[in-house]
Design a protein around this motif. Structure first.
Motif, PDB file in Angstrom:
ATOM      1  N   ARG A 157       8.527  -6.350   2.201  1.00  0.00           N
ATOM      2  CA  ARG A 157       9.705  -6.397   1.337  1.00  0.00           C
ATOM      3  C   ARG A 157      10.564  -5.157   1.571  1.00  0.00           C
ATOM      4  NH1 ARG A 157       9.814  -9.762  -3.328  1.00  0.00           N
ATOM      5  NH2 ARG A 157      11.800  -9.521  -4.427  1.00  0.00           N
ATOM      6  N   CYS A 159      13.305  -2.265   0.129  1.00  0.00           N
ATOM      7  CA  CYS A 159      13.622  -1.544  -1.097  1.00  0.00           C
ATOM      8  C   CYS A 159      14.961  -2.049  -1.636  1.00  0.00           C
ATOM      9  CB  CYS A 159      13.691  -0.049  -0.817  1.00  0.00           C
ATOM     10  SG  CYS A 159      14.298   0.939  -2.206  1.00  0.00           S
ATOM     11  N   MET A 160      15.042  -2.274  -2.933  1.00  0.00           N
ATOM     12  CA  MET A 160      16.258  -2.811  -3.533  1.00  0.00           C
ATOM     13  C   MET A 160      17.361  -1.767  -3.641  1.00  0.00           C
ATOM     14  SD  MET A 160      15.102  -3.143  -7.555  1.00  0.00           S
ATOM     15  CE  MET A 160      13.495  -3.856  -7.182  1.00  0.00           C
ATOM     16  N   ARG A 170       1.632  -3.484  -1.455  1.00  0.00           N
ATOM     17  CA  ARG A 170       2.769  -3.353  -2.364  1.00  0.00           C
ATOM     18  C   ARG A 170       2.936  -1.934  -2.889  1.00  0.00           C
ATOM     19  NH1 ARG A 170       0.470  -5.816  -8.079  1.00  0.00           N
ATOM     20  NH2 ARG A 170      -1.432  -4.568  -8.099  1.00  0.00           N
ATOM     21  N   LEU A 174       6.346   0.444  -4.131  1.00  0.00           N
ATOM     22  CA  LEU A 174       6.462   0.917  -5.513  1.00  0.00           C
ATOM     23  C   LEU A 174       6.448   2.451  -5.575  1.00  0.00           C
ATOM     24  CD1 LEU A 174       4.152  -1.631  -7.382  1.00  0.00           C
ATOM     25  CD2 LEU A 174       6.606  -1.749  -6.990  1.00  0.00           C
ATOM     26  N   MET A 177       9.896   3.771  -4.318  1.00  0.00           N
ATOM     27  CA  MET A 177      10.971   3.679  -5.309  1.00  0.00           C
ATOM     28  C   MET A 177      10.816   4.747  -6.383  1.00  0.00           C
ATOM     29  SD  MET A 177      11.833  -0.395  -5.816  1.00  0.00           S
ATOM     30  CE  MET A 177      10.251  -0.798  -6.526  1.00  0.00           C
ATOM     31  N   CYS A 194       3.664  -9.302  -8.817  1.00  0.00           N
ATOM     32  CA  CYS A 194       4.576  -8.247  -8.370  1.00  0.00           C
ATOM     33  C   CYS A 194       5.827  -8.806  -7.703  1.00  0.00           C
ATOM     34  CB  CYS A 194       3.841  -7.312  -7.410  1.00  0.00           C
ATOM     35  SG  CYS A 194       4.818  -5.907  -6.855  1.00  0.00           S
ATOM     36  N   ASN A 195       5.677  -9.785  -6.838  1.00  0.00           N
ATOM     37  CA  ASN A 195       6.843 -10.348  -6.151  1.00  0.00           C
ATOM     38  C   ASN A 195       7.834 -10.958  -7.130  1.00  0.00           C
ATOM     39  OD1 ASN A 195       6.861  -9.922  -3.293  1.00  0.00           O
ATOM     40  ND2 ASN A 195       5.019 -11.203  -3.140  1.00  0.00           N
ATOM     41  N   LEU A 198       9.677  -8.121  -8.852  1.00  0.00           N
ATOM     42  CA  LEU A 198      10.724  -7.530  -8.015  1.00  0.00           C
ATOM     43  C   LEU A 198      11.895  -8.495  -7.837  1.00  0.00           C
ATOM     44  CD1 LEU A 198       8.453  -5.800  -5.345  1.00  0.00           C
ATOM     45  CD2 LEU A 198       9.729  -4.705  -7.200  1.00  0.00           C
ATOM     46  N   ASN A 199      11.609  -9.793  -7.744  1.00  0.00           N
ATOM     47  CA  ASN A 199      12.698 -10.778  -7.646  1.00  0.00           C
ATOM     48  C   ASN A 199      13.591 -10.722  -8.884  1.00  0.00           C
ATOM     49  OD1 ASN A 199      11.847 -11.735  -5.179  1.00  0.00           O
ATOM     50  ND2 ASN A 199      10.636 -13.416  -6.042  1.00  0.00           N
ATOM     51  N   LEU A 201      14.106  -8.136 -10.879  1.00  0.00           N
ATOM     52  CA  LEU A 201      14.892  -6.901 -10.861  1.00  0.00           C
ATOM     53  C   LEU A 201      16.027  -6.982  -9.844  1.00  0.00           C
ATOM     54  CD1 LEU A 201      11.980  -4.297 -11.104  1.00  0.00           C
ATOM     55  CD2 LEU A 201      13.451  -5.114 -12.948  1.00  0.00           C
ATOM     56  N   GLU A 202      15.731  -7.539  -8.670  1.00  0.00           N
ATOM     57  CA  GLU A 202      16.772  -7.654  -7.647  1.00  0.00           C
ATOM     58  C   GLU A 202      17.885  -8.604  -8.084  1.00  0.00           C
ATOM     59  OE1 GLU A 202      15.090  -8.718  -3.906  1.00  0.00           O
ATOM     60  OE2 GLU A 202      14.107  -6.773  -3.606  1.00  0.00           O
TER      61      GLU A 202
END
Length: 440
Positions: A157, A159-160, A170, A174, A177, A194-195, A198-199, A201-202
């Motif tokens: 993944r 970083c956002m 993962r 984390l 960030m 976790c995925n 994160l989805n 938050l993104e």
């Protein structure tokens, strides 16, 4: 007691509130966690109807209106579809009355207007055991999922915040960030799904939403400046949409991470030297019966209602000689009628609450109550608003003292008896003994 829906439903002439409402100005902590996401339809426990898992509220409404069945604390049931399947089977084996408490509404009214509702709750040992088993099963599923994510080495993944890519575990993303962008969502070992987390938050960032205050901005530059200046590079711990991503929220039935974290086993032993002198209670936040006005003391809210709406609850209590539970019923009755935009005196309906309040004042209905039998009903034991601070301030001490007949006062003698001679002369036993002697 509450069946989880925070709205009321109007069906024909029947008003149905499926659980206590909650004043929007006060934060109501929800312990609801992730429900089963496998898309299973949820069956009705009493008929062949079924509803999509996403329409649980419709199923609850159906059971109340069609079957008069209320399930308490649905938000605390870890796996609602399995719960319903279990009771569907049990209701085919034994009558529903073997498991449910029966509540009669309008108990003092005509027989044809009385209704019986059935309450299924964890006061029944079988129901409590079922809920605990479902909670334990959900916890085991969550822990299995967490372990898979901890052991997963195929995680990939970006970083956002900076688009740097991370492969492997993962925790590398984390930790990056948290260290490079001062954005921490907690220790990796405390997180599950976790995925999906994160989805979520993104998606918020892509739609220009601040992760902390949820405000929307016109472009990413403005959003970044806002989050940096306001120190909003964090999630809001009071946003309970995030609860399902933290293992701690699955540990105890009905408790959120804040409640679990606040408990410290080291404080369970008794300490005789504890000093409670600095303890302060949470401030009261009472809401007016007729508008959104709030006050931190009961005196202020009573004064507001009397001066603004010409409503005097103390006078009603005295005039009607209301005992404590009658006051509770009356307040809940008024709350419910106002919520339904209906005059509690003449039953006239209005489109908006503001129109109803104007009607109450202009017609003089504010201090006019219907017949006691109309509102002194068992259903009004239950609060219309579950966080109604007005209910906590009710007292029957004044009505008892004011309604007492002075001529029937009975002297109360303290344990410390200092004048036995006076007591003997005034004792009712003395008179009885004389009467008995005279008859002989």
């Amino acid at each position: 007691m509450a069946a989880p829906m925070r709205n009321s439903h109007l069906t024909g002439n029947q008003d149905c509130i499926l659980e206590p409402l909650c004043f929007p100005e006060q934060l109501c902590v929800s312990a609801s966690l992730a429900s089963s996401s496998d898309g299973r339809p949820v069956p009705c426990a009493l008929c062949s109807d079924s509803f999509p898992a996403s329409e649980k509220d419709q199923l609850l409404k159906h059971m109340v209106l069609d079957h008069k069945l209320v399930i308490a604390d649905v938000k605390l049931i870890a796996d609602f579809p399995r719960y319903m399947l279990y009771w569907k089977k049990r209701f085919t084996e034994q009558p529903m009355t073997d498991f449910c408490s029966v509540i009669k509404t309008n108990s003092e009214g005509p027989v044809e207007q009385q209704e019986h509702y059935f309450l299924l709750c964890d006061a029944l040992p079988e129901d409590r055991i079922l809920r605990e088993q479902l909670q334990q099963r959900r916890l085991e599923e969550v822990l299995d999922q967490q372990q898979k994510e901890r052991d997963d080495t195929t995680f990939h993944r970006a970083c956002m915040f900076c688009n740097e890519e991370f492969t492997g575990n993962r925790s590398s993303l984390l930790n990056h960030m948290a260290k490079e962008h001062s954005f921490s969502i907690g220790l990796p070992d405390n997180i599950v799904y976790c995925n999906e987390f994160l989805n979520t938050l993104e998606w918020k960032l892509e739609n220009m939403h601040c992760l902390y205050c949820e405000k929307t901005f016109r472009d990413k530059t403005t959003l970044k400046d806002h989050m940096r200046k306001k120190q909003h590079r964090r999630i809001n711990a009071r946003n309970h949409d995030y609860d399902r991503f933290y293992v701690i929220n699955y540990l105890e039935l009905g408790k959120t991470w804040e409640e679990v974290q606040s408990e410290d086993d080291r404080e369970l032993f008794e300490d005789e030297n504890d000093d409670w002198s600095d303890w302060q209670a949470h401030p009261v936040c009472a809401v007016c019966l007729f508008c959104e006005k709030q006050a931190e003391t009961m005196e202020k809210i009573y004064t507001h209602m009397e001066e603004t709406h010409e409503f005097n609850l103390h006078k009603l209590k005295t005039d009607l000689s209301l005992k404590f539970y009658q006051q509770v019923k009356l307040v809940n009755y008024i709350r419910r009628e106002l919520h339904q935009c209906r005059c509690y005196c003449c039953q006239e309906k209005f489109e908006a609450k503001e129109e109803l309040v104007q009607h109450l004042v202009s017609t003089g209905h504010v201090m006019r109550m219907p017949e006691v039998s109309h509102w002194d009903q068992p259903q009004y034991y239950f609060p219309t608003y579950e966080n109604d601070a007005l209910l906590t301030a009710l007292s029957d001490s004044e009505s008892e003292s004011e309604g007492r007949n002075p001529s029937s006062e009975v002297p109360v003698i303290a344990e410390d008896i200092s004048n036995l001679k006076v007591i003997k002369q005034t004792s009712v036993l003395n008179k009885l003994l004389k009467d008995r002697g005279g008859s002989n």
